[in-house]
Scaffold this motif. Structure first.
Motif, PDB file in Angstrom:
ATOM      1  N   TRP A 246     -11.324 -10.993   2.626  1.00  0.00           N
ATOM      2  CA  TRP A 246     -10.647 -11.840   3.606  1.00  0.00           C
ATOM      3  C   TRP A 246      -9.142 -11.547   3.624  1.00  0.00           C
ATOM      4  CZ3 TRP A 246     -13.525 -13.765   7.241  1.00  0.00           C
ATOM      5  CH2 TRP A 246     -14.849 -14.140   6.969  1.00  0.00           C
ATOM      6  N   ARG A 247      -8.832 -10.251   3.731  1.00  0.00           N
ATOM      7  CA  ARG A 247      -7.446  -9.802   3.854  1.00  0.00           C
ATOM      8  C   ARG A 247      -7.310  -8.858   5.042  1.00  0.00           C
ATOM      9  NH1 ARG A 247      -5.694  -6.326   0.498  1.00  0.00           N
ATOM     10  NH2 ARG A 247      -7.709  -5.726  -0.408  1.00  0.00           N
ATOM     11  N   LEU A 248      -6.185  -8.916   5.704  1.00  0.00           N
ATOM     12  CA  LEU A 248      -5.875  -7.950   6.753  1.00  0.00           C
ATOM     13  C   LEU A 248      -5.526  -6.607   6.129  1.00  0.00           C
ATOM     14  CD1 LEU A 248      -3.478 -10.073   9.003  1.00  0.00           C
ATOM     15  CD2 LEU A 248      -5.748  -9.280   9.677  1.00  0.00           C
ATOM     16  N   PRO A 249      -6.002  -5.506   6.692  1.00  0.00           N
ATOM     17  CA  PRO A 249      -5.488  -4.204   6.247  1.00  0.00           C
ATOM     18  C   PRO A 249      -4.051  -4.044   6.727  1.00  0.00           C
ATOM     19  CG  PRO A 249      -6.895  -3.915   8.158  1.00  0.00           C
ATOM     20  CD  PRO A 249      -6.972  -5.382   7.792  1.00  0.00           C
ATOM     21  N   ASP A 250      -3.333  -3.157   6.089  1.00  0.00           N
ATOM     22  CA  ASP A 250      -1.951  -2.894   6.526  1.00  0.00           C
ATOM     23  C   ASP A 250      -1.918  -1.934   7.715  1.00  0.00           C
ATOM     24  OD1 ASP A 250      -0.632  -4.379   4.376  1.00  0.00           O
ATOM     25  OD2 ASP A 250      -1.384  -2.792   3.056  1.00  0.00           O
ATOM     26  N   GLN A 251      -2.871  -0.993   7.739  1.00  0.00           N
ATOM     27  CA  GLN A 251      -2.884   0.048   8.769  1.00  0.00           C
ATOM     28  C   GLN A 251      -4.331   0.357   9.146  1.00  0.00           C
ATOM     29  OE1 GLN A 251       0.981   2.682   7.340  1.00  0.00           O
ATOM     30  NE2 GLN A 251      -0.887   2.930   6.175  1.00  0.00           N
ATOM     31  N   LYS A 281       0.042 -11.599   8.340  1.00  0.00           N
ATOM     32  CA  LYS A 281       1.032 -10.625   7.884  1.00  0.00           C
ATOM     33  C   LYS A 281       1.067  -9.481   8.891  1.00  0.00           C
ATOM     34  CE  LYS A 281      -1.867  -7.524   5.151  1.00  0.00           C
ATOM     35  NZ  LYS A 281      -2.027  -6.785   3.886  1.00  0.00           N
ATOM     36  N   PRO A 282       2.101  -8.666   8.888  1.00  0.00           N
ATOM     37  CA  PRO A 282       2.147  -7.537   9.817  1.00  0.00           C
ATOM     38  C   PRO A 282       1.065  -6.507   9.520  1.00  0.00           C
ATOM     39  CG  PRO A 282       4.330  -8.013   8.912  1.00  0.00           C
ATOM     40  CD  PRO A 282       3.346  -8.790   8.094  1.00  0.00           C
ATOM     41  N   TYR A 283       0.564  -5.881  10.541  1.00  0.00           N
ATOM     42  CA  TYR A 283      -0.337  -4.743  10.397  1.00  0.00           C
ATOM     43  C   TYR A 283      -0.017  -3.753  11.518  1.00  0.00           C
ATOM     44  CZ  TYR A 283      -2.949  -7.176  14.111  1.00  0.00           C
ATOM     45  OH  TYR A 283      -3.310  -7.815  15.268  1.00  0.00           O
ATOM     46  N   THR A 390      -5.131   1.201   4.082  1.00  0.00           N
ATOM     47  CA  THR A 390      -5.394   1.837   5.376  1.00  0.00           C
ATOM     48  C   THR A 390      -6.893   1.964   5.594  1.00  0.00           C
ATOM     49  OG1 THR A 390      -3.341   3.108   5.195  1.00  0.00           O
ATOM     50  CG2 THR A 390      -4.996   3.902   6.765  1.00  0.00           C
ATOM     51  N   VAL A 391      -7.361   1.605   6.780  1.00  0.00           N
ATOM     52  CA  VAL A 391      -8.769   1.723   7.146  1.00  0.00           C
ATOM     53  C   VAL A 391      -8.900   2.706   8.298  1.00  0.00           C
ATOM     54  CG1 VAL A 391     -10.824   0.534   8.003  1.00  0.00           C
ATOM     55  CG2 VAL A 391      -9.306  -0.613   6.365  1.00  0.00           C
TER      56      VAL A 391
END
Length: 429
Positions: A246-251, A281-283, A390-391
């Motif tokens: 349950w986290r946003l990827p950064d990229q 958060k930013p991505y 990164t995904v």
């Protein structure tokens, strides 16, 4: 704009939390129905929702208790509550692979690079997600035939979903598709029609058929059902974040054909933030194209807001859409998130397919070669940060595009069945 008459009235439509359609340009609202363009400004329509409100933790637990497919996210999708009990291919919940070997080859920090491998879907591409969504809309609106214009993967997904659900299917493809995709589209028993020309020619033909009595009762998943169909791509965003804890990827690096997948992944990420399911958060979102069909990449690099159509000429035929419908929205998202849109040539695509295969054991189709190749290019250029999570998306199976790598992927040696022959071939090391 043609609006078809179907057996089900709008008042009886049950598409779960979906409340209507909204124009992405002017904001005008419409009732749920098989329409795809605004009657006022001709802008594209997308599904509007009354999304669940309340405790994010309770919603997380509800999702986690759901089936291991996209229907675990039914409360966030335009589908009825009982969707999981209907005959469907039940796609999704594909692997998110921690790609440390690929990371080492690309110069990315260990534990930071992941491949979302959607080749594990029922017909081995992400198109099963979007077709599953379109199928539920087709049921709701009383359609009896499923159809599409396709560069290959979608044709197979529609044929399979229709067979499973008891629909007739009739799909349209460019006449010169890879043979693997032709066979996979035809094997499900529906009608498969090759159109002389490229994908844009096929799409124009389908738009004409929708407005003709010949198309009565037909649900074109990527035309008159497009607002619902496109929502299936949000499930990639949902799964990635859930699989990351349950986290946003950064990229993210996402292939671009029509551009719809990229825009809906962004929409899915924004919905998760709004619902409190992930921390805001930013991505950054990076789009990937093949050089031989790179209208969005060209517009991004030139600083343009308008995407000029191109005539496709690339081995990445699943991405060969010269006039991408969502191109301008892709540009907006790449710029808003601080990402970019890049392209790679066919040789780089092949090299990237083989790199992913030998480092992670994932055999990607040409679209996956595009995303991996663009990732490599972005890392080397210092545009993609190798220290951030990164995904990279692989959207299909390499068995569908064997021709791309067949010439350079042959037997190492052919020998007699003896140990001496094995030694003589220099293989005993």
């Amino acid at each position: 704009m043609a609006v078809q008459t179907v057996a089900t009235t709008q008042n009886s439509v049950d598409l779960g939390p979906a409340t209507g359609l909204s124009c992405r340009e002017c904001g005008e609202r419409f009732a749920l129905g098989p329409i795809f363009a605004c009657e006022l400004c001709f802008g594209p329509l997308e599904v509007a929702y009354d999304l669940p409100a309340g405790d994010p933790e309770a919603l997380r637990k509800q999702i986690e208790a759901g089936p291991a497919n996209i229907w675990r996210y039914a409360p966030l999708l335009p589908v009825p509550a009982g969707v999981a009990d209907k005959p469907n291919l039940n796609p999704g919940w594909t692997k998110l692979v921690q790609a440390d070997n690929l990371a080492a080859a690309l110069g990315v920090e260990p534990g930071k690079l992941f491949v979302k491998d959607d080749s594990g879907n029922p017909t081995h591409s992400f198109k099963d997600r979007v077709v599953a969504q379109a199928l539920e809309a087709a049921r709701a609106f009383g359609f009896t035939t499923l159809s599409c214009s396709s560069t290959g993967n979608l044709a197979g997904a529609v044929g399979a979903a229709a067979a499973r659900a008891g629909f007739r299917s009739c799909v349209f493809i460019p006449h010169d598709l890879e043979q693997g995709k032709v066979v996979m589209a035809a094997v499900y028993g529906g009608e498969l029609v090759g159109i002389e020309g490229n994908y844009d020619d096929v799409n124009r033909f389908c738009s004409e058929l929708i407005g003709d009595p010949l198309g009565e009762g037909w649900g074109f998943v990527n035309v008159n059902l497009r607002p619902y169909y496109a929502e299936g791509s949000k499930t990639l965003a949902y799964e990635i974040c859930e699989q990351l804890g349950w986290r946003l990827p950064d990229q993210l690096v996402i292939p671009i054909a029509s551009g719809s997948q990229l825009t809906k992944i962004d929409k899915g990420l924004q919905e998760l933030i709004k619902l409190g399911l992930v921390e805001d958060k930013p991505y950054k979102i990076f789009g990937a194209q093949a050089e031989g069909c790179s209208p969005v990449s060209a517009a991004f690099k030139a600083g343009h807001d308008v995407v000029r159509p191109q005539k496709p000429n690339t081995i990445a035929k699943s991405l060969a859409i010269g006039n991408p419908a969502d191109g301008p929205y892709v540009l907006d998202i790449a710029r808003r998130t601080g990402g970019a849109v890049e392209d790679v040539n066919d040789e780089q695509v092949v090299d990237a397919i083989k790199l992913l295969a030998r480092t992670e054991g994932i055999f990607a189709e040409t679209a996956g070669g595009v995303t991996v190749g663009v990732t490599k290019k972005l890392v080397e250029a210092g545009v993609l940060d190798p220290t951030l999570t990164t995904v990279v998306l692989n959207t299909g199976d390499g068995l569908k595009t064997l021709d791309a790598v067949a010439e350079t992927s042959q037997a190492t040696a052919v020998i007699r069945p003896s140990l001496d022959a094995f030694r003589d071939a220099g293989l005993a090391h």
